[in-house]
Design an enzyme around this catalytic site. Sequence first.
Site, PDB file in Angstrom:
ATOM      1  N   SER A 125       0.831  -1.205   0.000  1.00 36.01           N
ATOM      2  CA  SER A 125       0.000   0.000   0.000  1.00 36.01           C
ATOM      3  C   SER A 125       0.863   1.251   0.000  1.00 36.01           C
ATOM      4  O   SER A 125       1.981   1.259   0.537  1.00 36.01           O
ATOM      5  CB  SER A 125      -0.894  -0.006   1.239  1.00 36.01           C
ATOM      6  OG  SER A 125      -1.525   1.241   1.409  1.00 36.01           O
ATOM      7  N   TYR A 150      -2.602  -0.163  10.507  1.00 38.19           N
ATOM      8  CA  TYR A 150      -2.748  -0.807   9.196  1.00 38.19           C
ATOM      9  C   TYR A 150      -1.535  -0.524   8.322  1.00 38.19           C
ATOM     10  O   TYR A 150      -0.935  -1.434   7.746  1.00 38.19           O
ATOM     11  CB  TYR A 150      -4.019  -0.320   8.489  1.00 38.19           C
ATOM     12  CG  TYR A 150      -3.998  -0.596   6.999  1.00 38.19           C
ATOM     13  CD1 TYR A 150      -4.128  -1.890   6.516  1.00 38.19           C
ATOM     14  CD2 TYR A 150      -3.793   0.443   6.082  1.00 38.19           C
ATOM     15  CE1 TYR A 150      -4.072  -2.150   5.154  1.00 38.19           C
ATOM     16  CE2 TYR A 150      -3.742   0.181   4.718  1.00 38.19           C
ATOM     17  CZ  TYR A 150      -3.879  -1.104   4.266  1.00 38.19           C
ATOM     18  OH  TYR A 150      -3.803  -1.375   2.920  1.00 38.19           O
ATOM     19  N   LYS A 154       1.741  -3.106   6.754  1.00 36.62           N
ATOM     20  CA  LYS A 154       2.260  -3.215   5.391  1.00 36.62           C
ATOM     21  C   LYS A 154       3.768  -2.983   5.374  1.00 36.62           C
ATOM     22  O   LYS A 154       4.501  -3.665   4.640  1.00 36.62           O
ATOM     23  CB  LYS A 154       1.547  -2.221   4.470  1.00 36.62           C
ATOM     24  CG  LYS A 154       0.071  -2.546   4.239  1.00 36.62           C
ATOM     25  CD  LYS A 154      -0.127  -3.919   3.600  1.00 36.62           C
ATOM     26  CE  LYS A 154      -1.576  -4.220   3.295  1.00 36.62           C
ATOM     27  NZ  LYS A 154      -1.771  -5.551   2.688  1.00 36.62           N
TER      28      LYS A 154
END
Length: 340
Positions: A125, A150, A154
């Site tokens: 991402s 989050y 990644k």
Amino acid sequence: MKKILITGGAGYIGSHTAVALVNAGYEPVIIDNFSNSEKSALAGLNKICGREITSYEVDCLDRSGVERVFVENDFSGVIHFAAFKAVGESTRNPLKYYTNNVDSLLILLETMSKFGVRDIVFSSSCTVYGQPEVLPVKESTPRQLAESPYGNTKKICEDILVDYIKSGADSRIVSLRYFNPVGAHPSSEIGELPIGVPANLIPFVTQTAAGIREKITVFGNDYNTPDGTCVRDYIHVMDLADAHVKALAYLSDQKDNFYDIFNVGTGRGNTVLEVIQTFEKVSGQKLNYEIGDRRPGDIEKVWANTDKINNILGWDAKYSLEDSLRDSWNWQKRLSERIV
């Protein structure tokens, strides 16, 4: 046909990538625990492809379940989508995100090694860039401190992949750093299908236009952007799906023990208000929206430099923002017809 495992394959990006794989001559095999997807997506996928796509209801944290899928199939590669992805939820429940997103990758890599499957395309991402100091971001742009758990998962997963290759593993790996996927398959048979209240802008826009939501809250209008609202690079999901096909073909030409990273975006940024105005234009629907407070974890502005993926993979975005929003609206209308 080469079999490709798609984890989270019944989800938004996974289902569209399955279509792209079939169109390119691959045979996708899906595993999904349906925690953030619906089994109805498989019916739409099968209709588009003209045949039934093999699928398993398996959680990627279930090691024995994952191994069973590998026993029953001879895979040439893996595309790993399965992960939790709501920025806001991750700030409220970080342990849920670290457990699911990191452990699932570890189990998958160990299983791939056990069964001699070398190639994996990892769903990363643009959140790994945090709030970049220079725009647009290149793959060489330093990663910043993650703005959310989050985003940090990644970053951690990318670090795991780099260390895995440094260890001498015979894997061949590409991480694709997505910007903001939007749109739906032009057939309106599959699209984004959030469970509960949407965490992303576009389904909230389409649900508001359809009367499902009362209004849209724009989180902040005092950012340093043209109209004060956040800027994102919105990429059509079918363009993103095509990037995975290109990445798999690229990996097949590489030697063992290989790692590379590509941005996947349009190279253009649009504000939240520009998205709302463009949607109103293509749909003919007037949207009810209000300005609210900033949302924790949100980045002010980010968009991609796509030179690397354009030049090395021969990939470029074909769909415009108008195309993406039109397809999203057509998908929402199809969903509303099903309810009626």
